[in-house]
Structures are given as structure tokens and as C-alpha cells.
Scaffold this motif. Sequence first.
Motif, mmCIF file in Angstrom:
data_model
loop_
_atom_site.group_PDB
_atom_site.id
_atom_site.type_symbol
_atom_site.label_atom_id
_atom_site.label_comp_id
_atom_site.label_asym_id
_atom_site.label_seq_id
_atom_site.Cartn_x
_atom_site.Cartn_y
_atom_site.Cartn_z
ATOM 1 N N ALA A 109 0.830 -1.210 0.000
ATOM 2 C CA ALA A 109 0.000 0.000 0.000
ATOM 3 C C ALA A 109 0.865 1.260 0.000
ATOM 4 O O ALA A 109 2.090 1.212 0.180
ATOM 5 C CB ALA A 109 -0.922 -0.015 1.216
ATOM 6 N N GLY A 110 0.209 2.392 -0.170
ATOM 7 C CA GLY A 110 0.912 3.673 -0.184
ATOM 8 C C GLY A 110 1.498 4.049 1.158
ATOM 9 O O GLY A 110 2.439 4.837 1.237
ATOM 10 N N ALA A 111 0.961 3.501 2.230
ATOM 11 C CA ALA A 111 1.525 3.691 3.573
ATOM 12 C C ALA A 111 1.524 2.333 4.259
ATOM 13 O O ALA A 111 0.510 1.633 4.259
ATOM 14 C CB ALA A 111 0.712 4.698 4.372
ATOM 15 N N VAL A 112 2.657 1.955 4.802
ATOM 16 C CA VAL A 112 2.776 0.661 5.477
ATOM 17 C C VAL A 112 3.348 0.892 6.869
ATOM 18 O O VAL A 112 3.866 1.963 7.186
ATOM 19 C CB VAL A 112 3.678 -0.320 4.684
ATOM 20 C CG1 VAL A 112 3.064 -0.660 3.346
ATOM 21 C CG2 VAL A 112 5.087 0.263 4.503
ATOM 22 N N SER A 113 3.249 -0.122 7.702
ATOM 23 C CA SER A 113 3.855 -0.069 9.037
ATOM 24 C C SER A 113 4.394 -1.446 9.367
ATOM 25 O O SER A 113 4.037 -2.450 8.733
ATOM 26 C CB SER A 113 2.820 0.357 10.090
ATOM 27 O OG SER A 113 1.734 -0.551 10.117
ATOM 28 N N GLU A 114 5.262 -1.497 10.369
ATOM 29 C CA GLU A 114 5.845 -2.779 10.753
ATOM 30 C C GLU A 114 4.767 -3.679 11.350
ATOM 31 O O GLU A 114 4.152 -3.335 12.357
ATOM 32 C CB GLU A 114 6.985 -2.573 11.753
ATOM 33 C CG GLU A 114 7.710 -3.862 12.108
ATOM 34 C CD GLU A 114 8.850 -3.645 13.080
ATOM 35 O OE1 GLU A 114 8.996 -4.463 14.011
ATOM 36 O OE2 GLU A 114 9.589 -2.629 12.918
ATOM 37 N N TYR A 155 6.531 -5.512 6.708
ATOM 38 C CA TYR A 155 5.766 -4.257 6.638
ATOM 39 C C TYR A 155 4.513 -4.477 5.791
ATOM 40 O O TYR A 155 4.564 -5.082 4.727
ATOM 41 C CB TYR A 155 6.597 -3.140 5.989
ATOM 42 C CG TYR A 155 7.785 -2.692 6.798
ATOM 43 C CD1 TYR A 155 7.666 -1.654 7.719
ATOM 44 C CD2 TYR A 155 9.034 -3.290 6.635
ATOM 45 C CE1 TYR A 155 8.773 -1.225 8.451
ATOM 46 C CE2 TYR A 155 10.136 -2.872 7.365
ATOM 47 C CZ TYR A 155 9.996 -1.835 8.273
ATOM 48 O OH TYR A 155 11.091 -1.416 8.996
ATOM 49 N N ARG A 156 3.404 -3.956 6.308
ATOM 50 C CA ARG A 156 2.158 -4.063 5.550
ATOM 51 C C ARG A 156 1.265 -2.843 5.818
ATOM 52 O O ARG A 156 1.197 -2.385 6.943
ATOM 53 C CB ARG A 156 1.409 -5.342 5.929
ATOM 54 C CG ARG A 156 0.181 -5.569 5.060
ATOM 55 C CD ARG A 156 -0.519 -6.858 5.364
ATOM 56 N NE ARG A 156 -1.642 -7.040 4.462
ATOM 57 C CZ ARG A 156 -2.518 -8.036 4.537
ATOM 58 N NH1 ARG A 156 -2.390 -8.951 5.475
ATOM 59 N NH2 ARG A 156 -3.512 -8.129 3.678
ATOM 60 N N VAL A 193 6.890 4.753 5.190
ATOM 61 C CA VAL A 193 7.050 4.316 6.567
ATOM 62 C C VAL A 193 8.304 4.992 7.106
ATOM 63 O O VAL A 193 9.267 5.231 6.362
ATOM 64 C CB VAL A 193 7.158 2.771 6.671
ATOM 65 C CG1 VAL A 193 8.405 2.241 5.975
ATOM 66 C CG2 VAL A 193 7.140 2.317 8.130
ATOM 67 N N ASP A 194 8.306 5.321 8.384
ATOM 68 C CA ASP A 194 9.453 5.993 8.992
ATOM 69 C C ASP A 194 10.460 4.973 9.517
ATOM 70 O O ASP A 194 10.112 3.833 9.865
ATOM 71 C CB ASP A 194 8.993 6.884 10.154
ATOM 72 C CG ASP A 194 8.136 8.049 9.685
ATOM 73 O OD1 ASP A 194 8.329 8.503 8.539
ATOM 74 O OD2 ASP A 194 7.265 8.497 10.469
ATOM 75 N N PRO A 227 14.487 0.605 -0.568
ATOM 76 C CA PRO A 227 14.352 1.184 0.781
ATOM 77 C C PRO A 227 15.128 2.490 0.892
ATOM 78 O O PRO A 227 16.291 2.571 0.479
ATOM 79 C CB PRO A 227 14.951 0.102 1.687
ATOM 80 C CG PRO A 227 15.864 -0.689 0.806
ATOM 81 C CD PRO A 227 15.304 -0.614 -0.579
ATOM 82 N N ASP A 228 14.482 3.513 1.428
ATOM 83 C CA ASP A 228 15.160 4.787 1.658
ATOM 84 C C ASP A 228 14.648 5.389 2.960
ATOM 85 O O ASP A 228 13.903 4.743 3.704
ATOM 86 C CB ASP A 228 15.011 5.744 0.466
ATOM 87 C CG ASP A 228 13.562 6.104 0.160
ATOM 88 O OD1 ASP A 228 12.719 6.071 1.096
ATOM 89 O OD2 ASP A 228 13.255 6.430 -1.003
ATOM 90 N N GLU A 229 15.017 6.620 3.247
ATOM 91 C CA GLU A 229 14.683 7.229 4.542
ATOM 92 C C GLU A 229 13.190 7.490 4.705
ATOM 93 O O GLU A 229 12.707 7.682 5.824
ATOM 94 C CB GLU A 229 15.468 8.530 4.718
ATOM 95 C CG GLU A 229 16.968 8.305 4.883
ATOM 96 C CD GLU A 229 17.716 9.606 5.117
ATOM 97 O OE1 GLU A 229 17.100 10.679 4.925
ATOM 98 O OE2 GLU A 229 18.899 9.544 5.502
ATOM 99 N N ASP A 230 12.444 7.493 3.610
ATOM 100 C CA ASP A 230 11.013 7.783 3.672
ATOM 101 C C ASP A 230 10.146 6.554 3.437
ATOM 102 O O ASP A 230 8.936 6.684 3.239
ATOM 103 C CB ASP A 230 10.647 8.870 2.653
ATOM 104 C CG ASP A 230 11.358 10.184 2.944
ATOM 105 O OD1 ASP A 230 11.387 10.583 4.125
ATOM 106 O OD2 ASP A 230 11.890 10.790 1.993
ATOM 107 N N GLY A 231 10.748 5.387 3.417
ATOM 108 C CA GLY A 231 9.980 4.158 3.204
ATOM 109 C C GLY A 231 10.557 3.333 2.085
ATOM 110 O O GLY A 231 11.760 3.081 2.029
#
Length: 400
Positions: A74-79, A399-400, A372-373, A351-355
Motif C-alpha cells: 500500500a501507499g503507507a505501510v507499518s511494521e 511491513y504491511r 514508513v518511517d 528502501p530509503d529514509e522515507d519508506g
Amino acid sequence: MEDPPSPHPSLRSGRAPEGGPFHHLTSPPVRVWVWTAATVALVVVAALLWRGSDAAATESTTAAPADVPPGTPAGAVSEAWSADGGPLPESIVEDGRVIVGSRHGVRALDAVTGAEAWHYTRSNARLCGLTATNGVAVAVFATANRCDEAVALDAETGVRAWTRNVLLRGDAELDSTDRIVLATSPTGVVTLDPIGDNIRWRYAAPEGCRITGSDVGTAGVAVLQRCEGTDAVQLRLLDGFQGGARWTRDLPTDEGAEVRLLGADALLGVLVGDDVQALSAEDGAEVRRLPAADDVQQLTTGGVALFHAGGTLSALDAASGTSLWESPAVGLPSTPVPDKDAATPAALLVPDEDGFAHRDPATGAELGRSRVDDVPAGGTATVVGPVVVYRLADRVLGYR
């Protein structure tokens, strides 16, 4: 007056009267006692042998095939989950499972939830190395000082595909590519067929030389060796299936400089001191040189060779070494994955600093992003359906 007779015969004599209840009670023959003792002894010995056997020390479970949901991250994921492990395969996802090693065995995780799907452990053995390719996880165990037992497990289900004895040193390390498993130690390398379990070939370090590193890829098996009487490190490329030498090249180095193989595909990457040398797989000629950093990594996917060093991902044409593009990065992507629709090209998840940036492999253009941060540095990102599986040196994140 006389006492009436006792209704029970007297036993004072120690002998039962005729017709008494103990008339037929006698001690068993000696042979019966011998047979009984022998049976008990056999049972005890069998129990002791079982307790010390490999079968008793092995615990395994199996699972249904992996059910990976469709879609992309997705456009925003989390651990969503994390798992510690070691050793970890270089390519940690196989057939939808996340393969993780521990001191005594292997387990496969559900990529979506991180829950264990199956495991294989040996309480009486140490896991020497672990790799995954061609639908199997290949593990080598040491029961004493040598790594001498190999097993292949179906990556999806955990069902045992094959086992065999191997003669490897206790410090052997595993790697793999399509149809080749590579075991390396300072005195030589061995290749195995991950599907059919046979040993393909062995290579022994020449007299006076020690192997300091190796890698396996589409180009074959690359071996670094240091030999007495020279400061140069020798790089030799061997045919992956036959073992014959294709070419040999000396790499001059300064005293104490680090020399390390990064990859063995269309471009062979070698860290030499402060530089990364990209060499042609055809003849070993240098086609490109890049600045290095302590965290340097390499991955080749399709016709693109990717080098990550010092916060920058550099993409080179794998045939010519020509620079294609650069982007910020904290780690490596894996192979490209389809993007949201068929009209856009398959994307590298960088992978980079913004996800995780979805980038076009040919141009580096950003096609999308999964934000993701605080993505840790030094990992490799692999996409499994809607999940990003991120491999670090000692743990895996989902991450999802």
C-alpha cells in the motif's frame, strides 16, 4: 473335650498337604528367568539408543502450501511483525515463505503474519549454514566438529525433499543460485544440486593458497584466494555446473586492504580497498569503478546491476557497465514486482529514509511509494503480495 479340627490344613511344616491350594505352585525354570532378564536388558538398551539417536533429537512440523494474497504494498505501510534469526539465507523468501535459521534448525514464517508455518530442528546438532533456492531450503548441520549432514526441505510445506552426508569443515558457509548450492571454506568449495542432492564438483585451493571468499550467480562460481609469495589477491571464475576455470585475474591491493566479493552475475562486483570494481563475466576485465563504503551491497536483476554504498543506489547496465541512474537508498531492493496496474512497468522496491520507493528498473523514475518511517539501514527488501519483507543481518521485518 477335644478341639474340633481346623478347617484349614496346617502350613507349619512348610509343605502344603495333598490336594491343598498350593499343590502346583513351583519356581519358574531358570531359562524363563534368563529370557525375562534378556528382554528387559534389550528394552533398556533400545530406550537408551533411541534417546541418543538423531531421530529422537529431530523435531519437525509441516504445513499446507503458502497462501499469498494478491496485490502490492500500500501507499503507507507499518511494521507488522519481526523475527530474529541467524544464519539467514541471502535470499530469504522462497515460494512465499520467509526462511529463518537458528542455532539448532530452520523455520518458515507466513509472510503476511510472521507466524510460524513449519519448523525442522535438531537438538543434538548445530546449524552450519542455510540457503534457499528452487523451492527448497537447504540446511547443513554439524553433529561434531564437521558440518557433515545436509537436508533439503520444501519451502512451502516443510516436507523433507532429501538428506545426504557431506564432508565439510566446521566453518563452511552456504550460498545458492538457480540449481546450484555452494559451500565454502578456506580450503575449498563444493557445489550441490538442490533438486537432486548430488555433489556436482569440488574445488580445492592450490597448494600455498587459502580461499578468502566466494559467490555464486549466473556467471558461475567466483572464488577469491590469497597465495604465498604475492600481495595480490587472485580472483578465479569457475563454471557453475562443471567446475572448470573460465578465467583468473590478479587484483593488486594495498597491505591490509579489505577485498570482498559482492556478486557473481553478468557483472562481478569486488570491493578492493576504497573502491568497488565491476568486472566483466566474460574475461574479468574492469568495466566500471565506483566509490565504496563499509555498507556496500550488490544485486543483479534482469539487465541491471545495482550497487548500494554510502546512502546511494547506483544502477549499471549489466552488459556494458554504463551508468543508468542513481537514487538515495538505505539498502537494496530485490527483483522487480508488478505495480498497481498492467500499464506501468514492474518496479524495484528501494528502501530509503522515507519508506520504500517503487522505481523503474531502467530509468530509476519513482512510480510510487510505500511510506514508513525509520527503515533500518543495510537491509534487502523483497515483496510478497501486499507485504514488504525486509532482511537485515540478524532479523527480518514485515511491513504491511
